[in-house]
Scaffold this motif. Structure first.
Motif, PDB file in Angstrom:
ATOM      1  N   ASN A  13      96.928  -0.721   4.756  1.00  0.00           N
ATOM      2  CA  ASN A  13      98.168  -0.642   3.970  1.00  0.00           C
ATOM      3  C   ASN A  13      99.214   0.110   4.786  1.00  0.00           C
ATOM      4  N   PRO A  14      99.820  -0.547   5.782  1.00  0.00           N
ATOM      5  CA  PRO A  14     100.710   0.153   6.710  1.00  0.00           C
ATOM      6  C   PRO A  14     101.923   0.773   6.023  1.00  0.00           C
ATOM      7  N   ALA A  15     102.508   1.758   6.699  1.00  0.00           N
ATOM      8  CA  ALA A  15     103.714   2.410   6.205  1.00  0.00           C
ATOM      9  C   ALA A  15     104.866   1.411   6.153  1.00  0.00           C
ATOM     10  N   GLY A  16     105.860   1.745   5.341  1.00  0.00           N
ATOM     11  CA  GLY A  16     107.051   0.909   5.236  1.00  0.00           C
ATOM     12  C   GLY A  16     107.137   0.112   3.966  1.00  0.00           C
ATOM     13  N   SER A  17     106.143   0.246   3.099  1.00  0.00           N
ATOM     14  CA  SER A  17     106.127  -0.554   1.868  1.00  0.00           C
ATOM     15  C   SER A  17     106.557   0.232   0.639  1.00  0.00           C
ATOM     16  N   GLY A  18     107.039   1.442   0.826  1.00  0.00           N
ATOM     17  CA  GLY A  18     107.458   2.230  -0.324  1.00  0.00           C
ATOM     18  C   GLY A  18     108.093   3.537   0.101  1.00  0.00           C
ATOM     19  N   LYS A  19     108.223   4.468  -0.833  1.00  0.00           N
ATOM     20  CA  LYS A  19     108.885   5.748  -0.584  1.00  0.00           C
ATOM     21  C   LYS A  19     107.949   6.943  -0.717  1.00  0.00           C
ATOM     22  N   ALA A  20     106.698   6.699  -1.051  1.00  0.00           N
ATOM     23  CA  ALA A  20     105.769   7.796  -1.328  1.00  0.00           C
ATOM     24  C   ALA A  20     105.114   8.292  -0.041  1.00  0.00           C
ATOM     25  N   GLY A  21     104.724   9.568  -0.049  1.00  0.00           N
ATOM     26  CA  GLY A  21     104.206  10.190   1.153  1.00  0.00           C
ATOM     27  C   GLY A  21     102.723  10.500   1.110  1.00  0.00           C
ATOM     28  N   ILE A  22     102.086  10.357   2.279  1.00  0.00           N
ATOM     29  CA  ILE A  22     100.740  10.871   2.503  1.00  0.00           C
ATOM     30  C   ILE A  22     100.909  12.215   3.190  1.00  0.00           C
ATOM     31  N   TRP A  23     100.221  13.230   2.711  1.00  0.00           N
ATOM     32  CA  TRP A  23     100.396  14.571   3.262  1.00  0.00           C
ATOM     33  C   TRP A  23      99.983  14.599   4.735  1.00  0.00           C
ATOM     34  N   HIS A  34      87.751  16.217 -13.874  1.00  0.00           N
ATOM     35  CA  HIS A  34      88.547  16.935 -12.880  1.00  0.00           C
ATOM     36  C   HIS A  34      89.895  16.219 -12.775  1.00  0.00           C
ATOM     37  N   PRO A  35      90.754  16.390 -13.762  1.00  0.00           N
ATOM     38  CA  PRO A  35      91.957  15.550 -13.830  1.00  0.00           C
ATOM     39  C   PRO A  35      92.942  15.732 -12.689  1.00  0.00           C
ATOM     40  N   GLY A  36      93.037  16.938 -12.113  1.00  0.00           N
ATOM     41  CA  GLY A  36      94.104  17.223 -11.170  1.00  0.00           C
ATOM     42  C   GLY A  36      94.159  16.299  -9.984  1.00  0.00           C
ATOM     43  N   ILE A  37      93.004  15.984  -9.398  1.00  0.00           N
ATOM     44  CA  ILE A  37      92.962  15.085  -8.240  1.00  0.00           C
ATOM     45  C   ILE A  37      93.669  13.770  -8.559  1.00  0.00           C
ATOM     46  N   TYR A  38      93.378  13.231  -9.710  1.00  0.00           N
ATOM     47  CA  TYR A  38      93.887  11.915 -10.093  1.00  0.00           C
ATOM     48  C   TYR A  38      95.332  11.991 -10.585  1.00  0.00           C
ATOM     49  N   VAL A  39      95.566  12.906 -11.507  1.00  0.00           N
ATOM     50  CA  VAL A  39      96.877  12.962 -12.154  1.00  0.00           C
ATOM     51  C   VAL A  39      97.970  13.346 -11.171  1.00  0.00           C
ATOM     52  N   TRP A  40      97.767  14.431 -10.414  1.00  0.00           N
ATOM     53  CA  TRP A  40      98.857  14.872  -9.529  1.00  0.00           C
ATOM     54  C   TRP A  40      99.047  13.941  -8.339  1.00  0.00           C
ATOM     55  N   SER A  41      97.976  13.374  -7.805  1.00  0.00           N
ATOM     56  CA  SER A  41      98.151  12.409  -6.700  1.00  0.00           C
ATOM     57  C   SER A  41      99.004  11.231  -7.164  1.00  0.00           C
ATOM     58  N   ALA A  42      98.733  10.741  -8.365  1.00  0.00           N
ATOM     59  CA  ALA A  42      99.474   9.592  -8.898  1.00  0.00           C
ATOM     60  C   ALA A  42     100.878   9.973  -9.330  1.00  0.00           C
ATOM     61  N   ILE A  43     101.020  11.121  -9.980  1.00  0.00           N
ATOM     62  CA  ILE A  43     102.325  11.529 -10.499  1.00  0.00           C
ATOM     63  C   ILE A  43     103.307  11.797  -9.364  1.00  0.00           C
ATOM     64  N   LEU A  44     102.873  12.499  -8.323  1.00  0.00           N
ATOM     65  CA  LEU A  44     103.796  12.797  -7.224  1.00  0.00           C
ATOM     66  C   LEU A  44     104.175  11.528  -6.464  1.00  0.00           C
ATOM     67  N   ALA A  45     103.229  10.594  -6.293  1.00  0.00           N
ATOM     68  CA  ALA A  45     103.559   9.328  -5.635  1.00  0.00           C
ATOM     69  C   ALA A  45     104.535   8.512  -6.482  1.00  0.00           C
ATOM     70  N   THR A  46     104.321   8.490  -7.784  1.00  0.00           N
ATOM     71  CA  THR A  46     105.218   7.771  -8.694  1.00  0.00           C
ATOM     72  C   THR A  46     106.594   8.426  -8.716  1.00  0.00           C
ATOM     73  N   TYR A  47     106.617   9.734  -8.709  1.00  0.00           N
ATOM     74  CA  TYR A  47     107.877  10.488  -8.695  1.00  0.00           C
ATOM     75  C   TYR A  47     108.682  10.173  -7.434  1.00  0.00           C
ATOM     76  N   GLU A  48     108.006  10.157  -6.281  1.00  0.00           N
ATOM     77  CA  GLU A  48     108.722   9.867  -5.040  1.00  0.00           C
ATOM     78  C   GLU A  48     109.257   8.442  -5.019  1.00  0.00           C
TER      79      GLU A  48
END
Length: 465
Positions: free
Chosen positions: A62-72, A105-119
């Motif tokens: 899934n190469p870069a350039g297909s959206g605005k979200a970041g991988i740390w 363990h909700p944090g792994i799932y919720v925050w990874s998805a929420i921050l990507a959706t936010y960006e």
């Protein structure tokens, strides 16, 4: 809330009509603490290059350039699905996450998805906070329904229900209507991963996909539903549905918001499975109380509750940086030698240190059946230490003592441990401040995500430390 078919709809309706102003200070503080924990752990795993081989695969497919979200620790921009997938995989390797009831363990799932959706799409902070609370609530309530069957089948509870947390949180943040949200939930629930716990016991790379796949599947379901695709609305209780798995009753008697499950958030002290906590706590208490020098130890007996004993026996004395987080031999040895169990205790170079291996050879374990098994059992440990001069020491810790409801001071101490090296003191302080204040409507989390993107790994290691 009566049948399973209506249960999720009732939860969703509650949050679709909930305003930010109705959330209490306790709830808001726990949302902030969950983000502090997520940000600190993300900084650590990005800096240490956790799961680089897995992330290389994800990014190649899934190469870069297909959206605005970041991988740390990556300068590219990706689709939300790819970014959340990669960030959750990395964080899953650390086992330093938060938890709620039902072994969620909700944090792994919720925050990874929420921050990507936010960006990708943007959102107001009040809407983001409401979405996070919904994700934690849905994850916990679904986990409580399924936990008995999940344990019976030997599955990994967080991995099994993680996508349902993502579907709820990201679906609300994306503005899905009720019909779309039910479709998204139905799509995700139809495709839930089995997640056998054996991946953790063997220390295989697939275990870290349990975090990433839930994030990916949940966001896929939200995107599919936003485009009009459908999922079964009666997936939890219809004919030939998942009702035999989501068959529990726990949680249904608890009214929504009185309190929310995130209000009772527990954050791990150690970067390991909670199963080792009672033994580690007991070892640390005995070491401090008696000023034990590990070189004076003749033998150690870890008399521990059945679940922890069985996991330790499954791992045995040969482990890697994943399976070692289940090892009573290693975690007790490290705690007795160092007087702590920090995240760096589980790095490759550390677990191979002969100093820890030598003490492990003097440690034995015993299954304490009197503690009981399952939900009614006690998560406890009795530790017996015999010194070379003949002195015998003994201590015990049960579940109530082994869980730590972290104070703000402990949260900051943990955060500083995680970000040391990854960020300068000034940047770490800024990241902490950004995660600590989600109560202003004009707050922007772009700076927080940018700090995580700009981390530079100390090394590439190829596997998950």
């Amino acid at each position: 809330m009566n049948s399973n078919t209506d249960y999720y709809r009732d939860i969703a309706e509650h949050f679709m009509h909930l305003s930010f102003e109705e959330l209490t200070d306790v709830t808001l503080q726990q949302v902030e603490r969950s983000l502090i924990n997520y940000a600190g752990a993300s900084a650590f795993t990005a800096y240490e290059g956790c799961c680089d081989a897995m992330l290389d695969l994800i990014k190649n497919l899934n190469p870069a350039g297909s959206g605005k979200a970041g991988i740390w620790a990556d300068s590219g921009s990706y689709s939300p699905l790819t970014a959340a997938f990669a960030n959750a995989v990395r964080l899953s390797s650390l086992e330093h996450n938060d938890s709620t009831r039902g072994s969620a363990h909700p944090g792994i799932y919720v925050w990874s998805a929420i921050l990507a959706t936010y960006e990708q799409y943007g959102a107001s902070i009040p809407d983001l906070v409401r979405a996070v609370v919904f994700g934690y609530e849905a994850s916990t309530r679904m986990a409580l329904l399924a936990i008995e069957k999940v344990r019976e089948l030997g599955l990994h509870p967080p991995g099994f229900v993680g996508a349902l947390a993502v579907t709820s949180a990201a679906g609300l943040l994306r503005g899905l209507d009720m019909d779309q949200l039910l479709n998204a939930f139905g799509i995700a629930a139809s495709l839930l991963p089995v997640c056998p716990f054996v991946s953790f016991v063997e220390g295989s790379d697939s275990k870290d996909l349990y975090g990433g796949w839930g994030a990916y599947l949940g966001l896929f379901a939200v995107e599919a539903a936003s485009r009009g695709l459908t999922g079964p609305h009666t997936v939890l209780g219809g004919m030939k549905s998942l009702d035999s798995i989501f068959s529990g009753r726990e949680g249904k008697d608890i009214p929504l918001g009185q309190p929310y499950f995130i209000d009772q958030l527990n954050i791990k002290e150690y970067a390991a499975c909670f199963a080792v906590n009672p033994a580690v706590k007991t070892a640390l208490a005995l070491r401090q109380a008696h000023s034990i020098d590990y070189r004076d130890i003749e033998s150690v007996l870890v008399d521990v509750y059945p679940y922890a004993y069985d996991l330790n026996e499954g791992v045995g004395r040969s482990y890697n940086t994943t399976s070692v987080r289940l090892s009573l031999y290693y975690t007790v040895a490290y705690a007795l030698i160092e007087g702590a169990l920090p995240p760096r205790a589980f790095l490759e170079d550390t677990i191979r240190d002969p100093k820890y291996r030598e003490l492990q050879d003097r440690i034995s374990t015993r299954r304490h059946d009197a503690y009981g098994e399952g939900p009614a059992g006690v998560r406890g440990c009795i530790l017996e230490i015999r010194l070379k001069d003949g002195t015998a020491l003994c201590g015990e810790t049960d579940a109530a003592q082994s869980k730590c409801m972290m104070t703000d001071e402990l949260m900051r101490e943990k955060f500083d441990q995680l970000t040391a090296g990854a960020l300068s003191p000034d940047l770490a302080a800024k990241l902490y401040a950004l995660a600590s204040d989600l109560r202003e409507e004009d707050r922007d989390l772009a700076e927080l995500t940018q700090i995580l993107r700009e981390i530079r790994p100390v090394k590439k290691i190829g596997s998950c430390p």
